[in-house]
Motif scaffolding. Sequence first.
Motif, short mmCIF file in Angstrom:
data_model
loop_
_atom_site.label_atom_id
_atom_site.label_comp_id
_atom_site.label_asym_id
_atom_site.label_seq_id
_atom_site.Cartn_x
_atom_site.Cartn_y
_atom_site.Cartn_z
N ARG A 25 25.69 16.96 -46.42
CA ARG A 25 24.69 16.87 -44.92
C ARG A 25 24.26 15.51 -44.52
O ARG A 25 26.06 15.58 -44.00
CB ARG A 25 23.34 15.96 -46.18
N SER A 26 23.81 16.27 -43.18
CA SER A 26 24.26 15.45 -41.85
C SER A 26 24.07 13.49 -42.39
O SER A 26 23.49 13.45 -43.62
CB SER A 26 23.43 15.99 -40.83
N PRO A 27 25.21 12.76 -41.75
CA PRO A 27 24.49 11.75 -41.85
C PRO A 27 23.04 11.10 -41.28
O PRO A 27 22.36 11.63 -40.70
CB PRO A 27 26.00 10.81 -40.81
N TRP A 28 22.91 9.99 -42.52
CA TRP A 28 22.15 9.27 -41.87
C TRP A 28 21.93 7.88 -41.32
O TRP A 28 22.88 7.18 -41.64
CB TRP A 28 21.21 8.96 -43.74
N SER A 29 21.50 7.70 -40.37
CA SER A 29 21.67 6.71 -39.62
C SER A 29 20.73 6.02 -40.30
O SER A 29 20.48 5.16 -40.48
CB SER A 29 20.58 6.31 -38.23
N LEU A 30 21.53 4.06 -40.02
CA LEU A 30 21.27 3.15 -40.13
C LEU A 30 20.01 2.63 -40.36
O LEU A 30 19.90 2.51 -39.03
CB LEU A 30 22.58 1.90 -40.44
N PRO A 31 18.99 2.38 -41.19
CA PRO A 31 17.48 1.47 -40.32
C PRO A 31 17.95 0.69 -40.67
O PRO A 31 19.05 0.01 -40.51
CB PRO A 31 16.90 2.23 -42.01
N ASP A 32 16.98 0.55 -39.61
CA ASP A 32 16.89 -0.70 -38.70
C ASP A 32 15.77 -1.69 -39.19
O ASP A 32 15.28 -3.13 -38.83
CB ASP A 32 15.99 -0.85 -37.08
N GLY A 33 14.47 -1.30 -40.33
CA GLY A 33 13.76 -2.37 -41.26
C GLY A 33 12.93 -1.75 -42.63
O GLY A 33 13.37 -0.37 -42.98
N LEU A 34 12.52 -1.66 -42.97
CA LEU A 34 12.10 -1.53 -44.76
C LEU A 34 11.10 -0.03 -43.89
O LEU A 34 11.50 0.57 -44.68
CB LEU A 34 11.29 -2.50 -44.85
N GLU A 35 10.67 -0.41 -43.38
CA GLU A 35 9.44 0.80 -43.07
C GLU A 35 10.51 2.21 -42.84
O GLU A 35 9.55 2.79 -43.24
CB GLU A 35 8.48 0.95 -42.67
N THR A 36 11.67 1.83 -42.28
CA THR A 36 12.18 3.55 -41.77
C THR A 36 13.01 3.15 -43.17
O THR A 36 13.36 4.29 -42.99
CB THR A 36 14.10 2.87 -40.85
N TRP A 37 13.73 2.54 -43.19
CA TRP A 37 14.60 2.66 -44.84
C TRP A 37 13.94 3.74 -45.71
O TRP A 37 13.99 4.22 -46.44
CB TRP A 37 14.85 0.70 -45.10
N ARG A 38 12.60 2.85 -46.03
CA ARG A 38 11.30 4.15 -46.70
C ARG A 38 11.41 5.35 -47.14
O ARG A 38 11.65 6.02 -47.88
CB ARG A 38 10.03 2.60 -47.29
N SER A 39 11.32 5.62 -45.71
CA SER A 39 10.55 6.74 -44.58
C SER A 39 12.04 7.79 -44.79
O SER A 39 12.07 8.84 -45.42
CB SER A 39 10.27 6.49 -43.91
N GLN A 40 12.90 7.03 -44.87
CA GLN A 40 13.81 7.66 -44.58
C GLN A 40 14.70 8.21 -46.26
O GLN A 40 14.79 9.49 -46.98
CB GLN A 40 15.45 6.89 -44.40
N ALA A 41 14.14 6.86 -47.42
CA ALA A 41 14.25 7.65 -48.51
C ALA A 41 13.59 9.21 -49.06
O ALA A 41 13.81 9.88 -49.46
CB ALA A 41 14.19 6.64 -49.61
N VAL A 94 24.03 -1.62 -45.23
CA VAL A 94 23.33 -2.40 -44.90
C VAL A 94 23.74 -3.99 -44.65
O VAL A 94 23.72 -5.12 -43.60
CB VAL A 94 21.20 -2.54 -44.43
N PHE A 95 24.33 -4.16 -45.27
CA PHE A 95 24.44 -6.23 -46.13
C PHE A 95 25.98 -5.56 -45.34
O PHE A 95 26.63 -6.56 -44.65
CB PHE A 95 24.13 -6.09 -48.15
N ASN A 96 26.69 -4.24 -45.40
CA ASN A 96 27.97 -4.40 -45.33
C ASN A 96 27.95 -4.31 -43.48
O ASN A 96 29.18 -5.19 -42.95
CB ASN A 96 28.73 -3.18 -45.32
N VAL A 97 26.98 -4.41 -43.29
CA VAL A 97 27.13 -3.67 -42.32
C VAL A 97 26.33 -5.38 -40.72
O VAL A 97 27.07 -6.36 -39.97
CB VAL A 97 26.19 -2.49 -41.04
#
Length: 490
Positions: free
Chosen positions: A130-146, A200-203
């Motif tokens: 699948r295409s790569p997922w951009s790293l989220p910038d916050g919890l809202e984006t993180w949840r919506s991507q999941a 997220v923690f790595n970056v």
Amino acid sequence: MQHDLLALNSSWNLSQSAHVRLMSLEEALERGSLKKGISRRDFLAWILKDIQHQRLLPLLAMLPRRWRQEPASLPEQLRGLGLLLGEGLISPLLLAAFADDLQHLLPPSKSPSRSALDRWCQRCCNDPGRSPWSLPDGLETWRSQATAFLQSQTKPSQAKPRSGLAGVTSLGGEIAWCNEGLSYLQSIEARHRNQQMAQVFNVLGSNVLGSHLLGQQGGNVEIYQFEGQSCGKDLIHCLQAKGWTCQARVRSSVASFGLGASTPSADSKQWNQIPLAVPYRTGLQEIDQTEIHALLPHACLEMELQPPEGEAVLLQYYQGTEGLNGWAAMNDLDRPWQNGRSNGTVRYGPTVFCDQQLSDAIDLCELMGAIHNSEASMENLHLGGYGAIGFCIDSTALLEQALTGRTNLFPLTLGGLWRERLSAQLHHLLEQNMQPNDDAVDRYKRALEEMPQDIYHNSETRKDAKRRLLASQPTQSPFLLIQHLNLKGR
């Protein structure tokens, strides 16, 4: 037990494993049609057909002696090690020698691969096919991507043909080199969130290098932020302010190096699971002067981030075969004989890292990621330096030593040469204006000097080595070898 070091206790049955039937590897090999219709040479040839070499080596060490390889059938670079494995067991001394020379044992890569620093700093997550997922910038984006990922998984997908080890199944018809019939410990949505949060923690950790050093590596020079935070410990504080519970523990369990195996039951209605492990000689003796045998452990710092609602985020920090030193998702299959977080098959260290201790741990993980990944990248080390600058157990022990002043893990094989090189890399990065936490630097330097090594022991170090050996073993296990070791250690 000396004949079959992976023999199982037939009566082992915890309430958490009632749905799983176990069969030893040797029994599965002896019962299967592999024995009847395929020679050991052909068996090895099929294994070698597609499997990556970093997985081949532990598999060869797992096989019962009568099933082990003929050195002439191995790739030229691995024949010497294959001969050693065919004649005996791995030992800390052999592990150290292997780690030191791993860069020459493995064949040159056919295509350029990303460096350890590239993997640590990358601002996207990759899902196979699948295409790569951009790293989220916050919890809202993180949840919506999941959520979007979960919806994408509901679409019909064509089954992919098996390759590598699974190809043996079509020949023998008895052993599948995966754990057929098992489910994951967490939902697919939770596993995607784990994967994203690990990166997220790595970056966030890579920010310790600063824009100057990141630019030198060809990376993104902009400081990454998540929920407005630019380092891991600040993100922990932010999550806690939102009602999350955050903690971390050092853990060890029987290592299977990402491999699994199963075989259909007699009625073909259920799969028997085949527990895999690598037996090894410890270099330590019982009172009767017989050498102690054990099973190689996998070790990591497990971090659990529990939101006010929903499934926990489960991450692990370690030096891994994935090609970097850093955080990874703990997306485990439900293997109750190996990774039960509450049934004794996972051994946890005595300290639960919370609050300030957790902040100290995050600072150290970020510092170690910067040092170890920089060293691996500058020296073009295979597998991101796995082995040479430590196995998973060495990186975890180094972290534990830095945090608590001692470690409970065994065996440790990080040699003096690579400790010196890691120390030199630290000084190089400091000269290049890396600005880590000063206390983390002092703790790391001290741990490099004081962390034990298990290649050789004398009367002063032997007692502590035995303590660490027992502390690294699970308290519950179907393997008779571990049950025997725990009984002797009482």
